[in-house]
Motif scaffolding. Structure first.
Motif, PDB file in Angstrom:
ATOM      1  N   PHE A   1      28.965  36.906  40.639  1.00  0.00           N
ATOM      2  CA  PHE A   1      30.101  37.443  39.896  1.00  0.00           C
ATOM      3  C   PHE A   1      31.185  37.930  40.852  1.00  0.00           C
ATOM      4  N   LEU A   2      30.775  38.693  41.891  1.00  0.00           N
ATOM      5  CA  LEU A   2      31.749  39.253  42.827  1.00  0.00           C
ATOM      6  C   LEU A   2      32.461  38.142  43.599  1.00  0.00           C
ATOM      7  N   THR A   3      31.692  37.094  43.987  1.00  0.00           N
ATOM      8  CA  THR A   3      32.293  35.998  44.740  1.00  0.00           C
ATOM      9  C   THR A   3      33.487  35.422  43.997  1.00  0.00           C
ATOM     10  N   SER A   4      33.284  35.193  42.697  1.00  0.00           N
ATOM     11  CA  SER A   4      34.403  34.609  41.957  1.00  0.00           C
ATOM     12  C   SER A   4      35.446  35.653  41.604  1.00  0.00           C
ATOM     13  N   LEU A   5      35.012  36.913  41.424  1.00  0.00           N
ATOM     14  CA  LEU A   5      35.964  37.955  41.048  1.00  0.00           C
ATOM     15  C   LEU A   5      37.075  38.095  42.095  1.00  0.00           C
ATOM     16  N   GLY A   6      36.697  38.057  43.378  1.00  0.00           N
ATOM     17  CA  GLY A   6      37.696  38.220  44.439  1.00  0.00           C
ATOM     18  C   GLY A   6      38.770  37.157  44.375  1.00  0.00           C
ATOM     19  N   VAL A   7      38.334  35.896  44.278  1.00  0.00           N
ATOM     20  CA  VAL A   7      39.302  34.798  44.203  1.00  0.00           C
ATOM     21  C   VAL A   7      40.163  34.953  42.959  1.00  0.00           C
ATOM     22  N   LEU A   8      39.514  35.404  41.872  1.00  0.00           N
ATOM     23  CA  LEU A   8      40.234  35.565  40.610  1.00  0.00           C
ATOM     24  C   LEU A   8      41.322  36.632  40.740  1.00  0.00           C
ATOM     25  N   ILE A   9      40.991  37.756  41.415  1.00  0.00           N
ATOM     26  CA  ILE A   9      41.996  38.814  41.586  1.00  0.00           C
ATOM     27  C   ILE A   9      43.186  38.262  42.363  1.00  0.00           C
ATOM     28  N   PHE A  10      42.876  37.546  43.458  1.00  0.00           N
ATOM     29  CA  PHE A  10      43.937  37.007  44.311  1.00  0.00           C
ATOM     30  C   PHE A  10      44.838  36.069  43.507  1.00  0.00           C
TER      31      PHE A  10
END
Lengths: 326, 106, 118
Positions: A257-266
């Motif tokens: 979840f966190l892996t994709s969350l970071g890219v999503l925030i960016f």
């Protein structure tokens, strides 16, 4: 004086590299490579690249070494096969020829530290003069990384994201019981000193990671370094207390979840600025004034970078360490 | 001025202690005595160098950071030495006992 | 002599690059090949950072009154390259682990001979 330090460090680097070629014990090779990374980090420090030095020290000497050691632990044989003596000549000839051509190429390079050289006279003066008034961020490297060249950085984050997924595809497939602590604990001796010291140190490392993350606007640091340092804290925990304990704190699903969350925030910050009437990743429109908008944008983007780097590094480590157990 | 001299004395002494530790690695016969050479000199070396740096910085944020680095090293460096030594014992490495060969010949 | 001193960084970087290159093409052990690749990579970082340095410059963090800074752009490029580098190294090491599991060895010539005997 600076030049003297530079030259001796560079010579050390060269000597270490020769050592790495000559030694056949892979364990020693990896340790030498860690020293090599530390030396290059010191060298970057003397050449005023503080952000780069921080990254190299955390990544090259920290995470790379741990991953290489994990690979070696999966191999029972720690010695390289002696290379065939007759096979030396062709590679040596190729390398010497290439090297000679490259040395010829350096004739055209500017002198070391020349302020009038080409890299110093094109786009860099704009960043150095205008970054503080356009973005309000004193650390010019952070301003360029997150704002001026935000699109580049988005690409880099996606590369890291992809590498994490690829490692997971290669190594993460095996079914295992996350609560199986027994087998691990037999091999890791119950070491009281290490347990207590790491209990003192791990919170400090985490605090430092947060400092690096959120102080990155003003001093050396930012999302990349902070993510790596934070993951180093968890890696230390799992080395001392066992992989099962670490996976109970941060389960794999949370990491995904966190892996994709970071890219999503960016990417989301980019979309948000698009909807508010600016260009993609132009943060000036995020708030009423340009500087405030840039500040919010840089903070969010760095946070996204930090989260993705943290999660990917940890995913990779868990994949390697989990392989060892199964 | 006095502080400057004092800090340089600390820096040079720290460097020397570090070199002594390095000589120890070369001269000592087995893993545990080598560990002893580096493990003990390491902490003192870091202490002296950081003290010298702190004196250079004077009373400032930099000196505070140097103090924090020292605190961190003071905890982790002996722990690392301990971890190495206990790993060596755990993997079945015994300390060398008695006189070493080079001593026996002289 | 002046040339050597003013270009020492580049010369050593080329030396390191060739060391890494040599390790990659002459050694059959896959882990050592990856270490060689990493040395090659560091030498590229070294060239970039050397080009960014300005004589009497300071680190590119804005301080009131300071005019000469090192070039921040190569720092940005290399900073991200280091982290991407470790991600790709991890990918390479993961491949090594899978090769080891499939072939039982990480020596290149043994892998080739197993392939040929099939």
């Amino acid at each position: 004086m600076d030049l003297l330090i530079d030259i001796s460090l560079l010579t050390f680097l060269a000597v270490t590299a020769i050592g790495i070629i000559r030694i056949t014990n892979l364990f020693a090779v990896i340790m030498l490579f860690a020293i090599f990374s530390f030396l290059s980090a010191t060298l970057f420090m003397t050449m005023d690249a503080v952000d780069v030095a921080l990254t190299e020290a955390a990544v090259g000497a920290g995470i790379s070494t741990v991953l290489m050691l994990a690979t070696l632990a999966l191999n029972k044989d720690h010695n390289e096969k002696q290379p065939d003596k007759n096979r030396h000549w062709l590679p040596l000839a190729v390398v010497l020829t290439t090297g000679a051509v490259l040395v010829y190429g350096t004739l055209d390079l500017p002198d070391f530290g020349d302020p009038a050289s080409a890299p110093q006279t094109h786009v860099a003066p704009h960043y150095i003069e205008k970054a503080i008034e356009e973005t309000g961020v004193p650390n010019i490297v952070t301003a360029v990384l997150a704002s001026y060249r935000g699109f580049d950085t988005l690409g880099e984050v996606v590369v890291i994201f992809t590498a994490g997924i690829a490692v997971l595809l290669l190594l993460g497939g095996r079914r295992e019981d996350p609560l199986d602590d027994g087998a691990k604990d037999k091999r890791v001796p119950q070491n009281l000193v290490l347990r207590i010291v790491s209990k003192i140190v791990i919170p400090v490392i985490m605090l430092f990671a947060l400092y690096v993350q959120f102080h990155g606007d003003y001093g050396p640091g930012g999302g990349f370094q902070a993510g790596v340092i934070m993951s180093a804290a968890i890696i230390l925990y799992s080395l001392v207390f066992g992989l099962g304990a670490a996976e109970r704190i941060i389960p794999k699903s949370v990491l995904m979840f966190l892996t994709s969350l970071g890219v999503l925030i960016f990417a989301g910050v980019g979309i948000a600025s698009l909807f508010l009437g600016g260009n993609y990743l132009n943060y000036s429109v995020l708030a009423s004034s340009q500087v405030a908008g840039q500040h919010i944008g840089i903070l969010l983007v760095e946070l996204g970078v930090g989260i993705t780097v943290f999660a990917v590094m940890l995913t990779i480590f868990f994949a390697f360490a989990g392989r060892e157990r199964s | 001025m006095v502080l400057d001299i004092l800090s340089w004395v600390c820096l040079v002494a720290g460097g020397l202690v570090g070199v002594v530790g390095a000589v120890g690695i070369h001269r000592f016969p087995d893993f545990f005595s080598r560990q002893h050479a580096t493990g003990t000199t390491d902490t003192l070396c870091a202490l002296l160098i950081l003290l010298g740096l702190g004196l250079q910085a004077g009373l400032s944020l930099a000196a505070f950071k140097v103090a924090l680095i020292f605190l961190f090293l003071f905890i982790t460096s002996p722990a690392a030495t301990h971890a190495l030594a206990s790993a060596a014992v755990h993997s079945g490495l015994d300390p060398k006992r008695g006189r070493t060969d080079s001593e026996g010949q002289s | 002599m002046d040339f050597v001193v003013s270009h020492y960084n580049y010369l050593i970087a080329i030396f390191l690059m060739m060391t890494g290159f040599y390790t990659v093409i002459s050694r059959g052990n896959l882990v050592k090949k990856i270490v060689g690749l990493n040395i090659f990579q560091v030498s590229v970082f070294l060239i970039y950072i050397s080009l960014s340095t300005v004589k009497d410059g300071v680190a590119p963090i804005y301080v009131e009154g300071v005019k000469v800074y090192s070039n921040p752009l190569p720092h940005v490029l290399i900073l991200t390259a280091i982290v991407v580098g470790v991600a790709t190294t991890a990918l390479g090491l993961a491949l090594v682990v899978r090769i080891k599991e499939a072939y039982g060895t990480i020596e290149e010539d043994e892998i080739h001979s197993q392939d040929n005997s099939l």
